[in-house]
Design an enzyme around this catalytic site. Sequence first.
Site, mmCIF file in Angstrom:
data_model
loop_
_atom_site.group_PDB
_atom_site.id
_atom_site.type_symbol
_atom_site.label_atom_id
_atom_site.label_comp_id
_atom_site.label_asym_id
_atom_site.label_seq_id
_atom_site.Cartn_x
_atom_site.Cartn_y
_atom_site.Cartn_z
ATOM 1 N N LYS A 11 31.865 42.733 46.946
ATOM 2 C CA LYS A 11 30.686 43.887 46.989
ATOM 3 C C LYS A 11 29.054 42.502 46.629
ATOM 4 C CE LYS A 11 28.411 42.701 42.698
ATOM 5 N NZ LYS A 11 27.126 42.719 42.296
ATOM 6 N N PRO A 93 35.139 34.071 45.792
ATOM 7 C CA PRO A 93 34.832 33.221 44.207
ATOM 8 C C PRO A 93 34.506 33.707 43.232
ATOM 9 C CG PRO A 93 33.260 33.000 45.468
ATOM 10 C CD PRO A 93 33.962 34.097 46.064
ATOM 11 N N GLY A 97 28.752 36.644 41.127
ATOM 12 C CA GLY A 97 28.065 38.166 41.237
ATOM 13 C C GLY A 97 28.459 38.977 42.068
ATOM 14 N N ALA A 99 31.768 41.199 42.499
ATOM 15 C CA ALA A 99 32.523 42.035 41.503
ATOM 16 C C ALA A 99 33.711 41.019 41.966
ATOM 17 C CB ALA A 99 32.083 42.976 42.312
ATOM 18 N N SER A 102 36.422 42.973 39.670
ATOM 19 C CA SER A 102 36.305 44.175 38.876
ATOM 20 C C SER A 102 37.060 45.034 40.554
ATOM 21 C CB SER A 102 34.808 45.151 39.456
ATOM 22 O OG SER A 102 34.112 44.364 38.817
ATOM 23 N N ASP A 135 31.367 47.504 36.796
ATOM 24 C CA ASP A 135 31.172 47.458 38.913
ATOM 25 C C ASP A 135 32.686 48.237 39.184
ATOM 26 O OD1 ASP A 135 28.963 46.326 38.943
ATOM 27 O OD2 ASP A 135 30.078 44.434 39.176
HETATM 28 O O1 C5P Z 1 30.632 46.472 32.033
HETATM 29 P P1 C5P Z 1 30.468 44.702 31.928
HETATM 30 O O2 C5P Z 1 32.210 43.599 31.814
HETATM 31 O O3 C5P Z 1 29.777 44.532 33.726
HETATM 32 O O4 C5P Z 1 29.191 43.809 31.820
HETATM 33 C C1 C5P Z 1 29.329 42.626 31.577
HETATM 34 C C2 C5P Z 1 28.340 42.717 30.526
HETATM 35 O O5 C5P Z 1 26.998 42.173 31.140
HETATM 36 C C3 C5P Z 1 28.356 43.428 28.951
HETATM 37 O O6 C5P Z 1 29.421 43.536 28.061
HETATM 38 C C4 C5P Z 1 27.002 43.441 29.142
HETATM 39 O O7 C5P Z 1 26.283 42.082 28.295
HETATM 40 C C5 C5P Z 1 26.390 42.797 30.080
HETATM 41 N N1 C5P Z 1 25.934 44.282 31.282
HETATM 42 C C6 C5P Z 1 24.168 44.872 30.559
HETATM 43 N N2 C5P Z 1 23.690 46.217 30.975
HETATM 44 C C7 C5P Z 1 24.939 46.162 32.585
HETATM 45 C C8 C5P Z 1 25.884 46.067 32.823
HETATM 46 C C9 C5P Z 1 26.401 44.265 32.370
HETATM 47 O O8 C5P Z 1 23.178 44.635 29.997
HETATM 48 N N3 C5P Z 1 24.072 47.592 32.887
#
Ligand code: C5P
Length: 294
Positions: A11, A93, A97, A99, A102, A135
């Site tokens: 994405k 990759p 960034g 995803a 995810s 994500d």
């Molecule tokens: O949810 P995910 O594992 O993708 O997020 C990774 C890290 O990015 C989280 O632990 C958090 O520190 C940060 N994050 C955030 N706000 C979001 C998404 C992610 O601060 N909306």
Amino acid sequence: MKKVKVKTYAKINLVLNCLGKREDGYHELSSIMQAISLHDNINIAPAEGIEITVNHPKVPTDEKNFAYLAAKLIMEKYKIINGVKIDIDKCIPIEAGLAGGSTNAAGVILGMNKLFKLNMTLKEMYNIAEKIGSDVPFCLEGPTALATGRGEKIISAPECPSLWVVLLKPDFGVKTAKVYQNMKEYMFKDIKNTDEFIEALAKCDKDYILSNMANTLEKSTFELYPKVKEYKDYFMENASAVLMAGSGPTIFAVFKNKEEAERFKSIIPEEYGKTYLASTISNQIVQERVEASD
Ligand code: C5P
């Protein structure tokens, strides 16, 4: 049915508004997310326990891999006694960034649903997806959506008109948590109007889309990784619609036609990193991503 194959798409965020820090430590977002044709191929077959194989030395094969976590959560919830072998052919990759992790998790949810004939509703799949990462719900639904909350609340948006995307992944990765932690008050500015953007999607207004892409996280990533800004500046000298993907470090440029995109891709200096050509994908492609095979 002996196995399933799933194409798991990457994405980009056409808009990523980071609105502020929440009490739970996450950041409140409003983002227009778009799936692109760059994808990994996953094969899932019944096996003993959970076994992950992946053709990339830096991708973990244990619980640190979102695909593993997805399989574990499904096995627990649906009391699947045996397990699965998940083979991931990585093309997206990593730490980019885009995803990549995810979308693999979303692919495992979709794939296991088919393989074990679980007949999960979208809501049931969503409940597993949101436990894995912010994500994952988008990756389950796609191809174009408004994501709010910490990114996990998904509202489908009108399908994005066909656009070409050139991506540059520098030869280093970025830790998402670090980028969010580095956000400062002045960075939560320049918020884009997502309603207007959604209207432009409905009208297939490519000019609006190309001139209104924005990502609030750029300032934080540029401060931590100045090379990313350098690469974005280079892109902007040579293309008009340029943005960082998610928390970076991938930079992408969007074009209305393929020839222009190919021409741009061919001039990017090799030492900047690896480049990819992709396109936005349609709902039909997303619907066709899971395939049963013997
Ligand atoms: O949810 P995910 O594992 O993708 O997020 C990774 C890290 O990015 C989280 O632990 C958090 O520190 C940060 N994050 C955030 N706000 C979001 C998404 C992610 O601060 N909306």
